[in-house]
Motif scaffolding. Structure first.
Motif, mmCIF file in Angstrom:
data_model
loop_
_atom_site.group_PDB
_atom_site.id
_atom_site.type_symbol
_atom_site.label_atom_id
_atom_site.label_comp_id
_atom_site.label_asym_id
_atom_site.label_seq_id
_atom_site.Cartn_x
_atom_site.Cartn_y
_atom_site.Cartn_z
ATOM 1 N N ALA A 85 -0.600 2.528 -0.754
ATOM 2 C CA ALA A 85 0.025 1.654 -1.753
ATOM 3 C C ALA A 85 -0.709 0.323 -1.758
ATOM 4 C CB ALA A 85 1.499 1.435 -1.441
ATOM 5 N N VAL A 86 -0.899 -0.242 -2.938
ATOM 6 C CA VAL A 86 -1.519 -1.560 -3.076
ATOM 7 C C VAL A 86 -0.478 -2.493 -3.686
ATOM 8 C CG1 VAL A 86 -3.429 -2.893 -4.007
ATOM 9 C CG2 VAL A 86 -3.761 -0.467 -3.451
ATOM 10 N N ILE A 87 -0.101 -3.504 -2.935
ATOM 11 C CA ILE A 87 0.964 -4.422 -3.350
ATOM 12 C C ILE A 87 0.420 -5.838 -3.409
ATOM 13 C CG2 ILE A 87 3.168 -5.467 -2.661
ATOM 14 C CD1 ILE A 87 3.887 -2.800 -1.324
ATOM 15 N N GLU A 88 0.636 -6.510 -4.520
ATOM 16 C CA GLU A 88 0.315 -7.925 -4.645
ATOM 17 C C GLU A 88 1.617 -8.710 -4.514
ATOM 18 O OE1 GLU A 88 -1.885 -8.864 -8.165
ATOM 19 O OE2 GLU A 88 -3.174 -7.099 -7.978
ATOM 20 N N VAL A 89 1.674 -9.626 -3.556
ATOM 21 C CA VAL A 89 2.918 -10.352 -3.324
ATOM 22 C C VAL A 89 3.318 -11.170 -4.539
ATOM 23 C CG1 VAL A 89 2.507 -10.425 -0.839
ATOM 24 C CG2 VAL A 89 1.813 -12.373 -2.250
ATOM 25 N N ALA A 90 2.338 -11.594 -5.345
ATOM 26 C CA ALA A 90 2.644 -12.408 -6.521
ATOM 27 C C ALA A 90 3.497 -11.656 -7.537
ATOM 28 C CB ALA A 90 1.361 -12.882 -7.188
ATOM 29 N N GLN A 91 3.479 -10.322 -7.482
ATOM 30 C CA GLN A 91 4.312 -9.537 -8.384
ATOM 31 C C GLN A 91 5.800 -9.848 -8.187
ATOM 32 O OE1 GLN A 91 4.211 -6.729 -10.739
ATOM 33 N NE2 GLN A 91 2.223 -7.645 -11.187
ATOM 34 N N ILE A 117 7.685 -3.159 -0.555
ATOM 35 C CA ILE A 117 7.236 -2.416 0.628
ATOM 36 C C ILE A 117 8.200 -1.266 0.934
ATOM 37 C CG2 ILE A 117 6.882 -2.558 3.128
ATOM 38 C CD1 ILE A 117 5.899 -5.442 2.688
ATOM 39 N N ALA A 118 9.502 -1.546 0.875
ATOM 40 C CA ALA A 118 10.495 -0.511 1.157
ATOM 41 C C ALA A 118 10.369 0.658 0.192
ATOM 42 C CB ALA A 118 11.905 -1.108 1.099
ATOM 43 N N ASP A 119 10.119 0.362 -1.072
ATOM 44 C CA ASP A 119 9.960 1.433 -2.049
ATOM 45 C C ASP A 119 8.716 2.261 -1.747
ATOM 46 O OD1 ASP A 119 11.117 2.293 -4.895
ATOM 47 O OD2 ASP A 119 8.931 2.436 -4.971
ATOM 48 N N ALA A 120 7.624 1.580 -1.376
ATOM 49 C CA ALA A 120 6.397 2.301 -1.036
ATOM 50 C C ALA A 120 6.613 3.202 0.178
ATOM 51 C CB ALA A 120 5.273 1.307 -0.771
ATOM 52 N N LEU A 121 7.374 2.730 1.150
ATOM 53 C CA LEU A 121 7.665 3.544 2.329
ATOM 54 C C LEU A 121 8.485 4.777 1.947
ATOM 55 C CD1 LEU A 121 8.474 0.721 4.908
ATOM 56 C CD2 LEU A 121 6.402 2.112 4.780
ATOM 57 N N ARG A 122 9.400 4.613 1.005
ATOM 58 C CA ARG A 122 10.176 5.770 0.523
ATOM 59 C C ARG A 122 9.286 6.784 -0.195
ATOM 60 N NH1 ARG A 122 14.136 1.704 -0.349
ATOM 61 N NH2 ARG A 122 13.452 1.353 -2.492
ATOM 62 N N GLU A 123 8.183 6.303 -0.758
ATOM 63 C CA GLU A 123 7.227 7.197 -1.411
ATOM 64 C C GLU A 123 6.388 7.973 -0.392
ATOM 65 O OE1 GLU A 123 6.435 8.019 -4.522
ATOM 66 O OE2 GLU A 123 7.849 6.747 -5.623
ATOM 67 N N GLY A 124 6.520 7.609 0.877
ATOM 68 C CA GLY A 124 5.812 8.325 1.922
ATOM 69 C C GLY A 124 4.381 7.877 2.171
#
Length: 378
Positions: A85-91, A117-124
């Protein structure tokens, strides 16, 4: 002739991919049969996800989260095919989400980052790349960690409020409900900031004012961050507050290292590795890079400077096209074979931004014409 086009975005005017297309359009007018490879680049800040999406594919996931003032918003992150997962905190906690009047790092929260982050973890996912930059917060990840299940209590055993100011009241941590998948996931943090958490070069002193903090608030926030790190250390968490990058994104760098065992890396190096930049440069006869403003900071580690370093090591000529050039020393200009500003005439900044694509395209055409002329001169 194989030409690699790998610029950063021109802030407030062109995304990196648009810069690529403008350069290709200009060069193609002179070299229509050249083999062009477009590789938009980023330094780990805003726009990194879009760059990686173009290069690597993947799918976007939209999530309902909370903004820095805990208002519901929609944010998105990128899911790559390799369970990254690629997450930009500014989002979720970006300064752009607030009006100037709303900016207040004393109460601004990174809670929405934790929700992403929690959603990405749920995505596995097995790996999370986090781009730090453009945040409105100074809470050392208090909000993010709360969203992931960590509990922070004051002396009366009440849960802490959100925001950097609340850190001063911290007395106890409770990790009982902390998300179990966090420590099973690899966290890589793309960060081009080297500031420690606290002190004269810390998160509060350097970035607090642009986030809306007064001089007194800067001092209070700095003390609060120091107190937070001290309490965390008392609870057995490693003290990373002096590590370069700990102060990035209002202390999110510190929180990700201390609680998620994250590794902080240069934003450019992270993107370069994921996009296999070195191999693309090795395959090219000419590299063209650039960014909106080429200055000493650019030459020392941003996209243009990073690309020139790799290209020079491989003896590949490199050209930089930029909006403007400012304060480069001769040693820095020597990193590039050609540096060419693209602004065509003196006009308002609004018109310069509006005409950026056209200006870059014309500049690319002129450079290509000069190269062709050089080839014909005996």
């Amino acid at each position: 002739m194989k030409i690699l086009i790998a610029p950063d975005s021109f802030k407030e005017s062109l995304e990196a991919l648009d810069v690529c297309r403008a350069i290709q359009s200009g060069f193609s007018q002179v070299f229509p049969d050249a083999d062009y490879k477009l590789l938009p680049m980023a330094d780990g800040g805003e726009g990194t996800s879009a760059v990686l999406s173009y290069v690597l594919g993947g799918r976007w996931k939209e999530v309902h989260v909370h903004d820095p003032l805990m208002r519901p918003i929609s944010a998105k992150y990128l899911l790559l095919p390799d369970a990254t997962a690629v997450i930009e905190v500014a989002q979720a906690c970006g300064l752009h989400l607030l009006t100037v009047a709303e900016r207040n790092p004393v109460i601004a929260s990174s809670y929405g980052v934790g929700e992403l982050i929690a959603d990405a973890l749920r995505e596995g996912v097995k790996r999370i790349i986090i781009g730090l930059g453009g945040s409105a917060t100074n809470d050392a990840g208090l909000g993010m960690l709360t969203a992931l299940g960590m509990r922070f209590h004051d002396s009366d055993d009440n849960m802490l409020a959100q925001g950097g100011g609340a850190l001063a009241n911290l007395q106890r941590l409770d990790a009982t409900s902390f998300h179990t998948s966090v420590l099973e996931t690899m966290f890589e943090v793309a960060c081009d900031v080297t500031n420690p958490l606290c002190g004269e070069l810390g998160a509060s002193a350097i970035f607090g004012p642009q986030k809306g903090a007064s001089l007194q608030q800067v001092n209070d926030l700095d003390q609060a961050l120091n107190h937070f790190a001290s309490i965390c250390e008392q609870h057995g968490y490693q003290n990373y507050q002096e590590i370069a990058g700990a102060g990035a994104a209002g202390g999110l760098g510190y929180a990700l290292m201390s609680f998620c065992q994250a590794e902080l890396k240069s934003g450019f190096d992270t993107v370069a590795k994921v996009t296999n930049l070195s191999q693309h440069i090795a395959d090219a006869d000419l590299v063209i890079t650039g960014e909106g403003k080429l200055d000493a900071q650019s030459a020392m580690g941003k996209v243009a400077g990073g690309i020139s370093h790799i290209a020079k090591a491989r003896l590949t000529p490199v050209i930089a096209i930029c909006g403007s050039v400012d304060g480069l020393e001769s040693a820095q200009t020597s990193q590039f074979d050609i540096i060419m500003p693209s602004i065509q005439k003196l006009e308002s900044i609004e018109n310069i931004f509006k005409n950026a694509y056209h200006n870059v395209e014309i500049t690319a055409t002129n450079i290509a014409a000069a190269i062709k002329l050089g080839q014909s001169i005996k």
